[in-house]
Design a protein around this motif. Sequence first.
Motif, PDB file in Angstrom:
ATOM      1  N   THR A 100      -9.484  -3.137  -8.790  1.00 57.89           N
ATOM      2  CA  THR A 100     -10.333  -1.941  -8.768  1.00 57.89           C
ATOM      3  C   THR A 100     -10.970  -1.735 -10.137  1.00 57.89           C
ATOM      4  O   THR A 100     -10.386  -2.068 -11.172  1.00 57.89           O
ATOM      5  CB  THR A 100      -9.526  -0.700  -8.383  1.00 57.89           C
ATOM      6  OG1 THR A 100      -8.444  -0.551  -9.297  1.00 57.89           O
ATOM      7  CG2 THR A 100      -8.993  -0.820  -6.973  1.00 57.89           C
ATOM      8  N   PRO A 105      -7.881   2.791   3.163  1.00 61.68           N
ATOM      9  CA  PRO A 105      -6.781   3.607   2.638  1.00 61.68           C
ATOM     10  C   PRO A 105      -7.058   5.081   2.882  1.00 61.68           C
ATOM     11  O   PRO A 105      -8.216   5.519   2.909  1.00 61.68           O
ATOM     12  CB  PRO A 105      -6.764   3.270   1.155  1.00 61.68           C
ATOM     13  CG  PRO A 105      -8.144   2.829   0.851  1.00 61.68           C
ATOM     14  CD  PRO A 105      -8.654   2.155   2.088  1.00 61.68           C
ATOM     15  N   SER A 114      -2.501   4.463   5.325  1.00 62.99           N
ATOM     16  CA  SER A 114      -3.723   3.683   5.491  1.00 62.99           C
ATOM     17  C   SER A 114      -3.938   3.414   6.969  1.00 62.99           C
ATOM     18  O   SER A 114      -3.088   3.716   7.804  1.00 62.99           O
ATOM     19  CB  SER A 114      -3.632   2.371   4.712  1.00 62.99           C
ATOM     20  OG  SER A 114      -2.504   1.624   5.150  1.00 62.99           O
ATOM     21  N   TRP A 142      -8.149   4.072  -3.846  1.00 62.97           N
ATOM     22  CA  TRP A 142      -7.261   3.369  -4.761  1.00 62.97           C
ATOM     23  C   TRP A 142      -7.554   3.802  -6.193  1.00 62.97           C
ATOM     24  O   TRP A 142      -8.711   3.951  -6.581  1.00 62.97           O
ATOM     25  CB  TRP A 142      -7.466   1.860  -4.644  1.00 62.97           C
ATOM     26  CG  TRP A 142      -6.842   1.276  -3.402  1.00 62.97           C
ATOM     27  CD1 TRP A 142      -6.032   1.903  -2.516  1.00 62.97           C
ATOM     28  CD2 TRP A 142      -6.996  -0.057  -2.944  1.00 62.97           C
ATOM     29  NE1 TRP A 142      -5.649   1.064  -1.513  1.00 62.97           N
ATOM     30  CE2 TRP A 142      -6.224  -0.171  -1.753  1.00 62.97           C
ATOM     31  CE3 TRP A 142      -7.689  -1.177  -3.397  1.00 62.97           C
ATOM     32  CZ2 TRP A 142      -6.140  -1.347  -1.027  1.00 62.97           C
ATOM     33  CZ3 TRP A 142      -7.600  -2.356  -2.684  1.00 62.97           C
ATOM     34  CH2 TRP A 142      -6.838  -2.438  -1.506  1.00 62.97           C
ATOM     35  N   GLN A 161       0.862  -1.181   0.000  1.00 61.07           N
ATOM     36  CA  GLN A 161       0.000   0.000   0.000  1.00 61.07           C
ATOM     37  C   GLN A 161       0.898   1.230   0.000  1.00 61.07           C
ATOM     38  O   GLN A 161       1.519   1.552   1.004  1.00 61.07           O
ATOM     39  CB  GLN A 161      -0.908   0.002   1.236  1.00 61.07           C
ATOM     40  CG  GLN A 161      -1.664   1.303   1.449  1.00 61.07           C
ATOM     41  CD  GLN A 161      -2.579   1.646   0.284  1.00 61.07           C
ATOM     42  OE1 GLN A 161      -2.988   0.764  -0.448  1.00 61.07           O
ATOM     43  NE2 GLN A 161      -2.846   2.910   0.075  1.00 61.07           N
ATOM     44  N   TYR A 218      -4.232  -5.460  -6.518  1.00 61.22           N
ATOM     45  CA  TYR A 218      -3.592  -5.445  -5.205  1.00 61.22           C
ATOM     46  C   TYR A 218      -3.624  -6.861  -4.638  1.00 61.22           C
ATOM     47  O   TYR A 218      -4.688  -7.493  -4.572  1.00 61.22           O
ATOM     48  CB  TYR A 218      -4.309  -4.467  -4.271  1.00 61.22           C
ATOM     49  CG  TYR A 218      -4.290  -3.053  -4.809  1.00 61.22           C
ATOM     50  CD1 TYR A 218      -3.229  -2.208  -4.515  1.00 61.22           C
ATOM     51  CD2 TYR A 218      -5.311  -2.593  -5.635  1.00 61.22           C
ATOM     52  CE1 TYR A 218      -3.195  -0.922  -5.021  1.00 61.22           C
ATOM     53  CE2 TYR A 218      -5.276  -1.314  -6.148  1.00 61.22           C
ATOM     54  CZ  TYR A 218      -4.214  -0.476  -5.835  1.00 61.22           C
ATOM     55  OH  TYR A 218      -4.176   0.796  -6.349  1.00 61.22           O
TER      56      TYR A 218
END
Length: 476
Positions: free
Chosen positions: A46, A23, A9, A27, A5, A33
């Motif tokens: 995402t 986060p 976060s 994102w 990351q 991820y």
Amino acid sequence: MAFFQPAASAFRWLDARTLQFRPAEPWPSLGRYTWTVQGRTFTLTTLMAAPTSTLPPDKTEGLDPLDEITLVFAEPLDTNALSRMVSIELRPLPGLADNASRWLGGEDFQIKTIERRTPSDEARYVLALKSAVPWGTKAIVHFRLSLDDQADQSFHSFAFSTAEPFRIVTIGARERRYPITPEGTQYTREQAIDCGMDDARLLIEFSSPPAAFGPLEGKNLLRFTPAVSNLSFQAHGKTIEITGDFNRDTLYQLILNPIRLRDINGRPLEMRTKSVLYCYFPKKPAYLKWGASQGIVERFGPQTVPVEGRGQERFDLRIHPIKPLDRSYWPFPDRPIIVDESKRPPGPGEEPKPHTVADADPSPQDIAAQISNLGSPPVSSIVTLPLRREGKSALFGLDLAPFLETIGGKNQPGTYLVGLRNLSANGNRSWMRVQVTDLCLTTVEEPAGVRFQVTSLRSGEPVAAASVRVEGTQKQ
């Protein structure tokens, strides 16, 4: 637990078994991820949000060829990732089948980023196509909304289309037309277009308005067999209206030939070879009828009555004299009385009684029954009309003077029932009521009464010793 990351976060326990990861910043779209938890690996993907707007907008039609497509997103995207997520499908119009599709990928366009004025502005990207979307094409822009093909909502699309090439689309009548293709279309005699019984005209529809279309272009484009005289061509936008001296019930062969013609955008007519079709104009049905149900003709002037018809050169005329004050035939209705002469007339003891009811008028059926009982008329003749079998409809005056003279003498007053029967139709005869007179009655209403004045139609002078009879009833 292991993960990557890049931004700050935070973790938060929601309960004894649930740990929430949040986060500090959202994102970015189109990211993958990888998480490792207790030796097990998970990949999170995402999604890319669909564009908030596009240029051209979805379902836009009739565009000129274009080589740029603008996409607007709520948040910025990586252009390299966007190029992998977008593909463009090109289909020939009408764009229903995908078996003739051509696909464009990231190698067929470049993505340009339009600079935002403020960070809160929407992100705009322009797809610059290496080759423009051509005429007559439906373009469908597809989006992969995720790098994971299995994700929900992994596809989104919008479509637009360019205008058809300049070509002939259809030809025929207002109610029925046949399609024409640039490759040429051949129709058989059995497929001849019924152009209807209304005005004799043909219509050619182009995909866009021609720049100029006159008699020269029309005669080069169209060839009729047999030939048609007095052809005329009128342009109304995308439609050319063709009129001429077309013969009824004649089969015409129509050949459309390729010619040099451009539309208002300068595009040449796309027509690779000739097209052939057939058409005809059915004959309008013949008819004959009175132009009025009753009227007055001058005793010392013209004695013509109005007749309207088409395609009838002769008819059967009958005239009965009647008493002017006979209530069995008065008042006459607003339409001619129709009597079916194919039916047997009344026999002895079946004769209709005269109409004597003072406060009621005879019905059309009552008058028709009285006419059926009149017997043989003093005038029964076949009359030639100024109409032609193949001619158009016309309204003209029928001169009754020669026939009325045989009944009561020349220039004599009288009241008559005049019957007309179409020789080619059924046994129906149409009757009108005609009064021959030189008298004209004028009424002037005054506060204390009504003044009557009788004058001569011939001279306009008052008629001496004329009497006026007024009848009426008073309901209690």
